[in-house]
Write a protein that holds these residues in place. Structure first.
Motif, PDB file in Angstrom:
ATOM      1  N   GLY A 251       0.833  -1.196   0.000  1.00 17.98           N
ATOM      2  CA  GLY A 251       0.000   0.000   0.000  1.00 17.98           C
ATOM      3  C   GLY A 251       0.868   1.246   0.000  1.00 17.98           C
TER       4      GLY A 251
ATOM      5  N   LYS B 132       1.413   5.146   1.871  1.00 15.00           N
ATOM      6  CA  LYS B 132       1.135   5.912   3.083  1.00 15.00           C
ATOM      7  C   LYS B 132       1.903   7.233   3.014  1.00 15.00           C
TER       8      LYS B 132
ATOM      9  N   PHE C  90      -3.849   7.149   2.963  1.00  9.78           N
ATOM     10  CA  PHE C  90      -3.566   5.754   2.611  1.00  9.78           C
ATOM     11  C   PHE C  90      -4.209   5.442   1.261  1.00  9.78           C
TER      12      PHE C  90
ATOM     13  N   VAL D 226      -4.895   1.910  -0.626  1.00  9.70           N
ATOM     14  CA  VAL D 226      -4.832   0.460  -0.411  1.00  9.70           C
ATOM     15  C   VAL D 226      -5.189  -0.250  -1.711  1.00  9.70           C
TER      16      VAL D 226
ATOM     17  N   ASN E 251      -5.878  -6.105  -0.467  1.00 10.11           N
ATOM     18  CA  ASN E 251      -5.069  -5.701   0.682  1.00 10.11           C
ATOM     19  C   ASN E 251      -5.938  -4.960   1.687  1.00 10.11           C
ATOM     20  N   THR E 252      -5.360  -4.706   2.839  1.00 14.45           N
ATOM     21  CA  THR E 252      -6.067  -3.970   3.877  1.00 14.45           C
ATOM     22  C   THR E 252      -5.052  -3.193   4.714  1.00 14.45           C
ATOM     23  N   VAL E 253      -5.528  -2.137   5.380  1.00  8.65           N
ATOM     24  CA  VAL E 253      -4.701  -1.356   6.296  1.00  8.65           C
ATOM     25  C   VAL E 253      -5.381  -1.376   7.662  1.00  8.65           C
TER      26      VAL E 253
ATOM     27  N   PHE F 126      -1.080   4.251  12.747  1.00  6.93           N
ATOM     28  CA  PHE F 126      -0.975   3.248  11.684  1.00  6.93           C
ATOM     29  C   PHE F 126      -0.284   2.004  12.239  1.00  6.93           C
TER      30      PHE F 126
ATOM     31  N   PHE G 254       0.086  -2.565   6.785  1.00  3.83           N
ATOM     32  CA  PHE G 254      -0.627  -3.065   5.615  1.00  3.83           C
ATOM     33  C   PHE G 254      -0.524  -4.591   5.595  1.00  3.83           C
TER      34      PHE G 254
ATOM     35  N   THR H 285      -2.495  -8.406  13.840  1.00  2.33           N
ATOM     36  CA  THR H 285      -1.873  -7.152  14.276  1.00  2.33           C
ATOM     37  C   THR H 285      -1.758  -7.067  15.791  1.00  2.33           C
TER      38      THR H 285
END
Length: 490
Positions: free
Chosen positions: A151, A153, A175, A177, A181-183, A208, A211, A251
């Protein structure tokens, strides 16, 4: 932007600040000329007055004065507390109010007047193209040269004064993306994942976290030494195939999926290797090599199934799905391992030579067997051809014999029929001659016979008929007709 000016003018009049848009009318000549796309600013008691329509404007007022040259509507402008700008469809404008509160303006015009401070346009950002310098790529923890982009940023920073010092602080983060994908963003103690698209955060409490991609990934790496039953250290070269299914769970504990899998993978390898002997690791030169070895498949399948089961259960707790865990190669560590590997390679070399000789012998045997089968097939084919030729000749001979037999029988029948016909003719003639009783008739018959007899002789033949005349000739002809000998004929 003109709509923004109208709304701001209305709010300023409601707030008893005064009007914003000028009430002056344009003239045909003279005065200040304002073109299309430009804006004229007048100052009235320190407050801006905006001339928005193109034309020529006179200023005869002592309380109004022009502020500098005309301004471009497409640029960011700040004059006498008035701030205005305009952004396109894919752009975003980062703004600060007099209390340093951040807000974003997208796809339109912005106009603000600060009577007790100034509104600031910090930066205009193209949300679709943040720039390659802001790309976030997969962490290259294994030095494999990974360049896949997760991604983009981009942080918007603004200089602020803290006491006597100045520093730059982040006031907004954009961002971009990509698909699949994902953030993940953390707000205080809560995590939230945002999918593909353009996003921006202005809340200073939001940070943040990273990603992540939902696509399938694989990583090849060498494990730490694991010890067999004999205490021989073994290093395995394995390939791990996985994908992220829950980025928030991942995460909470790790920054990447591979970090969540590396230590559990090592633990699974240690647990399995500790129950195996080193001989089981030396069944083949290379795992899945050119020379198949059925025996080494037992420990390999056990290794794959047990490691995969243990690792998959552990990985799901962190939002990662393990798809495959394969062994690419193995190596024995240390001096003992080197000695054992040399011995195993020597044994393996002998096995390879024996296998090669056995394979060559088998090839020769199969070749000879094939040649013998070909010779048998050819002999059978020749025998069949000879039998067919003999059968053909037999049939031809049989047909010829049958034809000759039929022809002979036909000739015999024809001869018999001719003989019977001739016999019948002679019999009938004899009966006819015998039935004649008249002397004259008999004599005429005898003369006829004599004529036929002499007519059958050659032209130059001499005939003696005896010494008698008249009846004597007839008498002899008659005797000849009766079948008596003609001794006097020469």
């Amino acid at each position: 932007l003109l709509d923004a000016f109208l709304r701001l003018d209305h709010n300023m009049q409601r707030g008893k600040i005064g009007h914003l848009i000028s009430r002056k009318r344009s003239h045909a000549w003279g005065g200040r000329e304002i073109n299309v796309g430009q804006l004229g600013i007048l100052s009235y008691k320190g407050r801006p007055i905006v001339v928005t329509k193109p034309g020529n404007y006179w200023n005869w007022s002592w309380t109004h004065s022009w502020l500098g040259p005309n301004l471009d509507l497409t640029a960011v402008n700040e004059v006498n507390g008035l701030t205005f700008a305009q952004v396109g469809q894919s752009e975003a404008m980062v703004c600060l109010d007099p209390q340093n509160q951040v807000f974003i303006v997208r796809n339109g015009g912005f106009a603000a007047y600060g009577s007790n401070g100034t509104y600031k346009v910090v930066e205009i950002v193209d949300t679709l193209n943040l720039g390659e310098e802001y790309a976030i790529r997969e962490s290259d923890t294994d030095n494999d040269g990974s360049t896949r982009v997760l991604g983009y940023k981009k942080e918007i920073r603004h200089r602020v004064s803290v006491g006597s010092n100045q520093k730059h602080v982040t006031i907004a983060t954009f961002f971009n993306v990509p698909a699949q994908n994902t953030v993940v963003i953390q707000n205080a103690g809560h995590l939230k994942a945002f999918g593909a698209g353009q996003h921006v955060i202005t809340n200073p409490r939001c940070t943040f976290r990273g990603f992540f991609t939902f696509g399938e990934r694989q990583k090849a790496f060498r494990t730490q030494p694991a010890y067999t039953l004999e205490g021989v250290p073994v290093v395995l070269h394995v390939n791990l195939r996985y994908r992220v299914v829950n980025a928030i769970e991942l995460t909470k504990s790790y920054e990447s999926a591979f970090q969540a899998l590396k230590n559990p993978a090592q633990s699974a390898v240690n647990a399995v290797v500790s129950r195996l002997s080193y001989q089981q690791f030396m069944r083949a030169k290379n795992i899945g090599g050119d020379i198949p070895d059925v025996e080494h498949m037992s420990w390999l399948e056990a290794f794959k199934s047990e490691c995969l089961r243990s690792l998959a259960e552990h990985a799901l707790e962190y939002g990662v799905q393990v798809l495959a865990f394969d062994v690419l190669d193995r190596r024995l560590e240390g001096k003992l391992g080197d000695d054992l590997e040399d011995q195993a390679e020597s044994v393996l070399k002998n096995q390879m030579q024996a296998t090669q000789i056995s394979l060559q012998n088998k090839i020769k045997t199969e070749t000879e067997r094939g040649r013998l089968e070909v010779a048998n097939v050819r002999a059978q084919q020749q025998l069949k051809e000879a039998d067919a030729e003999a059968e053909k000749l037999r049939r031809i001979a049989q047909a010829q014999a049958d034809s000759n037999k039929i022809e002979t029988e036909q000739k015999v029948r024809a001869t018999e029929q001719l003989a019977e016909a001739e016999q019948k003719r002679i019999m009938l003639e004899g009966q006819g001659y015998a039935s004649v009783t008249s002397p004259h008739g008999q004599r005429m018959q005898l003369e006829k016979v004599e004529k036929e007899k002499f007519g059958s002789l050659p032209e130059k033949a001499t005939v003696f008929v005896g010494q008698g005349q008249g009846d004597a000739g007839v008498t002899d002809g008659y005797k000849f007709a009766k079948g008596m000998s003609m001794g006097g004929v020469a």
